[in-house]
Design an enzyme around this catalytic site. Structure first.
Site, PDB file in Angstrom:
ATOM      1  N   ASP A   1       9.639   5.125  -6.265  1.00  0.00           N
ATOM      2  CA  ASP A   1       9.393   3.728  -6.636  1.00  0.00           C
ATOM      3  C   ASP A   1      10.704   3.015  -6.953  1.00  0.00           C
ATOM      4  OD1 ASP A   1       7.795   1.517  -6.974  1.00  0.00           O
ATOM      5  OD2 ASP A   1       7.251   1.980  -9.035  1.00  0.00           O
TER       6      ASP A   1
ATOM      7  N   LEU B   1      -2.320  22.454 -19.805  1.00  0.00           N
ATOM      8  CA  LEU B   1      -1.290  22.658 -18.792  1.00  0.00           C
ATOM      9  C   LEU B   1       0.116  22.566 -19.366  1.00  0.00           C
ATOM     10  CD1 LEU B   1      -2.516  20.645 -15.711  1.00  0.00           C
ATOM     11  CD2 LEU B   1      -1.953  23.069 -15.811  1.00  0.00           C
TER      12      LEU B   1
END
Ligand SMILES: *[C@@H]1O[C@H](CO)[C@@H](O)[C@H](O)[C@H]1NC(C)=O
Ligand SMILES: *[C@@H]1O[C@H](CO)[C@@H](O)[C@H](O)[C@H]1NC(C)=O
Ligand SMILES: *[C@@H]1O[C@H](CO)[C@@H](O)[C@H](O)[C@H]1NC(C)=O
Ligand SMILES: *[C@@H]1O[C@H](CO)[C@@H](O)[C@H](O)[C@H]1NC(C)=O
Ligand SMILES: *[C@@H]1O[C@H](CO)[C@@H](O)[C@H](O)[C@H]1NC(C)=O
Ligand SMILES: *[C@@H]1O[C@H](CO)[C@@H](O)[C@H](O)[C@H]1NC(C)=O
Ligand SMILES: *[C@@H]1O[C@H](CO)[C@@H](O)[C@H](O)[C@H]1NC(C)=O
Ligand SMILES: *[C@@H]1O[C@H](CO)[C@@H](O)[C@H](O)[C@H]1NC(C)=O
Ligand SMILES: *[C@@H]1O[C@H](CO)[C@@H](O)[C@H](O)[C@H]1NC(C)=O
Ligand SMILES: *[C@@H]1O[C@H](CO)[C@@H](O)[C@H](O)[C@H]1NC(C)=O
Length: 647
Positions: free
Chosen positions: A478, A340
């Protein structure tokens, strides 16, 4: 720190084999403790049922991540107080010593399992969220300290594919337990404490520890107890444990080296073994260098693929069992990611380091250079860097890092690939002063009001940038004080884009993030939008104002307390409550009540439960800059007065 993945895997494999041999040789002995779990029965007459009951386990903290009560409390889904009280721990925020015994309360139930041949099993059901590199085996033996077995985990999670555990997905971990039956209750036994037989234990030593008779233990348990089996100890009253003197929080979290470059790179846990931000040195890289480097990379990839093939064969030729599938999964993932990852895209942005260069910089990734988790400090050509070791799952992060470049985001300088053990190293700028979290909650030196305001504006600017100036939009997901790093000028930079995602308003099934900072809509519906960063940013403002932890010892959440303070309508009353609530240190500094009220208003708006009612980061930056105390020179670095004051 954990052993390297490869050594750990082989360690685990040899254990599985030993275990299998062991089981085969003694399988005929029927008084062996069951590995699948302890069966129990329930009757239809509910008043006869002894399940469920409250009981305790004796747990021993495991370095490095489970050395403080907060993380253990999370692991067992109980409050810190409920552990510290029975365990005779005077100050719940002290960090713990490895293997220091703790009593943890659990609710023991008799649970039907889907596999009919096993009927019901008695256990306390813990929900555990997988982190990178976790396996059923690792979590049962290490994290839960053999209070369960991986076989039992497989039995109670029939729907999970052991070979393909998803990071961020949940599994039930059945913590072995038993409830006292009628006879035992009649003998004044109030509970059967689950205890893991240690290699140097004898029945006598356990009897001595719990102040009970050896016979009473023998009556309840199988005859052939061996190391790491669960032993049920019938007690009428918990003994008082003699705890070693507490260690102050300054070093909590297991990192015994200087807490300098922070937990942030790594998050508090391996969960956040991910990337941070930045653009590399890009522009200066010449075409020639580019060609050279691509050549090198292609060469490495070929070598690497050879290695992969070898490993794949190796894995296939081994027998299947519990721990094994994980290795296969990792290899599959690695290969997929390689296919990928269009690495050429990132080549012109980052410096590619030789793995030997990094080895040299970090003393061969020696312990002395370890900052936290898998982040090392290294010195290359006289300049300090933070070097993080990762799996090839770095692709998502690299994709995002490529797009962002801002002074308030930690910069990625380059990376390196180690074909030997298939890992990837990310090299970041080194941020001298550690995380905001340690400054607020661990450091003796306190930040003054001006420094706090400046930090909040820095973070707001960084977030505004990723929300407004990237296409597609990036959501950090986060934001928390341990992901905010402070440089030598006490200017803030956002780190750890490990969970960040581009593309918004997506729905996710895997809830990630940190308790106390997670927006409610994300928790309940998995909605990802910039508004979830706004929420977490609001929590950071509250931390800066109050100096309090986002979840206190009693499990109370900071943003909930803030709403309680702000919900009364009387302005005078509000201001009085606020002044009581804010950081004692700021009270001494006699900040203007108006300034504090302004910031509090912004913070409370950010943590609105309804995402549509939260301001955008643009509004937030505007509102913060308007605050009287500070003229908003976003570009400036200078500080007229020292931003910190010793207590
Ligand atoms: C259930 O058990 C209790 C105590 O053993 C007994 O008194 C009661 O009659 C039983 N009820 C039924 C419906 O069997
Ligand atoms: C943790 O415990 C509370 C009750 O104390 C329960 O409502 C909640 O579902 C539990 N969480 C998990 C993840 O099991
Ligand atoms: C139930 O579990 C046992 C032991 O793990 C296993 O041998 C058996 O095949 C399982 N049965 C079903 C129906 O899954
Ligand atoms: C759990 O048991 C395994 C052997 O089954 C052992 O290697 C490991 O060290 C034990 N873990 C702890 C934390 O004692
Ligand atoms: C149980 O406790 C009671 C009161 O403490 C005591 O009188 C009784 O003898 C005890 N029974 C046993 C079997 O130890
Ligand atoms: C209770 O458990 C003990 C030990 O396992 C056993 O000897 C006893 O028969 C049990 N009593 C009942 C009423 O089941
Ligand atoms: C609790 O632990 C401390 C430290 O070891 C010890 O001095 C104290 O006696 C213990 N408390 C009790 C009630 O035994
Ligand atoms: C912990 O800190 C307090 C004050 O912050 C200090 O008095 C105490 O001696 C420290 N204890 C240890 C074990 O370092
Ligand atoms: C801290 O780590 C060093 C190794 O880097 C070790 O020798 C030392 O004993 C540790 N200190 C404590 C208090 O754990
Ligand atoms: C962090 O470490 C550097 C040296 O590496 C030191 O100069 C600085 O004072 C430290 N900062 C803190 C907050 O300990």
């Amino acid at each position: 720190m954990f052993p390297k993945i490869s050594t750990f895997k082989s360690f685990q494999i040899s254990h599985c084999l030993i275990l299998l041999l062991f089981l085969n040789t003694i399988h005929h002995s029927n008084s062996q403790p069951p590995t699948n779990g302890y069966t129990c029965t329930t009757t239809t007459n509910t008043s006869n049922n002894i399940y469920p009951c409250q009981t305790y386990v004796l747990y021993r903290p495991k370095p490095p991540e489970y050395l403080d009560l907060a993380s253990i409390a999370d692991l067992f889904n109980v409050s810190r107080l409920s552990i510290s009280k029975p365990s005779n721990i005077s100050n719940p925020s002290f960090s713990l010593l490895p293997d220091q015994p703790l009593f943890i309360p659990i609710t023991c139930g008799c649970n039907p399992v889907r596999n009919q041949t096993l009927k019901s099993l008695s256990f306390a059901r813990m929900t555990y969220t997988f982190k990178p590199d976790d396996t059923f085996y690792f979590v049962s033996t290490h994290v839960y300290g053999n209070l369960t077995t991986y076989e039992s985990v497989e039995v109670v999670n029939p729907e999970l594919d052991v070979l393909n555990l998803q990071i961020g997905s949940d599994a039930y971990f059945p913590i072995f337990c038993k409830c006292p039956n009628k006879t035992q209750l009649g003998n004044n036994v109030t509970c059967l404490v689950s205890y893991v037989f240690q290699p140097d234990d004898t029945l006598d030593s356990i009897a001595e520890l719990f102040k009970v008779t050896k016979q009473s233990i023998a009556d309840v348990n199988a005859n052939n107890l061996g190391a790491f089996d669960t032993v049920f100890v019938p007690v009428s009253k918990l003994v008082t444990l003699h705890q070693p003197p507490g260690v102050n929080q300054t070093n909590a979290g297991g990192s015994n080296s200087t807490n300098n470059q922070t937990t942030a790179m790594n998050g508090n846990s391996d969960d956040h073994k991910k990337a941070v931000v930045g653009l590399g040195v890009g522009l200066g890289v010449s075409v020639l260098l580019l060609v050279l480097v691509s050549g090198l990379l292609i060469y490495r990839e070929i070598e690497y693929r050879k290695k992969l093939k070898e490993r794949e064969l190796e894995v296939i030729s081994r027998p299947e069992n519990g721990g094994m599938g994980d290795q296969r999964r990792i290899i599959k993932q690695l290969e997929q990611n390689l296919l990928l990852a269009d690495v050429s895209d990132t080549l012109d942005k980052y410096k590619i380091y030789e793995i030997d260069e990094l080895r040299k910089a970090t003393g061969g990734f020696g312990h002395k250079f370890l900052i936290q988790g898998s982040v090392y400090k290294g010195c290359i050509d006289g300049k300090d860097f933070a070097i993080k070791k990762m799996k090839w799952n770095a692709y998502e992060e690299l994709k995002i890092l490529q797009k962002v470049n801002h002074g308030n985001l930690v910069r990625l300088e380059g990376f390196s690939i180690d074909p030997e053990d298939a890992s990837c190293y990310l090299v970041y700028e080194y941020i001298e002063n550690g995380s905001l979290n340690s400054w607020l909650h661990e450091n003796k030196r306190k930040l003054n009001w001006k420094a706090r305001l400046r930090i909040s504006i820095d973070v707001a600017n960084g977030l505004q940038y990723i929300h407004e100036h990237t296409r597609p939009q990036v959501v950090h997901k986060d934001i928390k004080s341990s992901n905010i790093l402070l440089d030598s000028n006490m200017r803030a930079k956002i780190a750890n884009f490990g969970l960040a995602r581009s593309g918004c308003n997506a729905i996710t099934m895997h809830i990630v993030g940190t308790q106390g900072y997670i927006a409610p809509e994300y928790l309940t519906d998995g909605v990802v939008s910039p508004k979830m960063d706004v929420f977490s940013f609001g929590v950071i403002l509250l931390e800066l104002l109050s100096g309090r932890e986002v979840i206190d010892e009693e499990g109370k959440v900071l943003w909930v307390s803030a709403h309680e303070i702000w919900e009364c309508s009387d302005e005078g009353e509000k201001a009085r409550k606020l002044m009581e609530w804010i950081d004692k240190f700021l009270q001494k500094e006699s900040c203007s009540v108006d300034a504090l009220t302004n910031i509090m208003t912004v913070a409370v708006a950010c943590v609105n439960k309804d995402p549509s009612k939260r301001p955008s980061m643009v509004d937030v930056v505007y509102a913060l800059c308007k605050s009287d105390d500070l003229f908003c020179d976003i570009s400036g670095n200078e500080f007229s007065s020292s931003p910190i004051t010793a207590r």
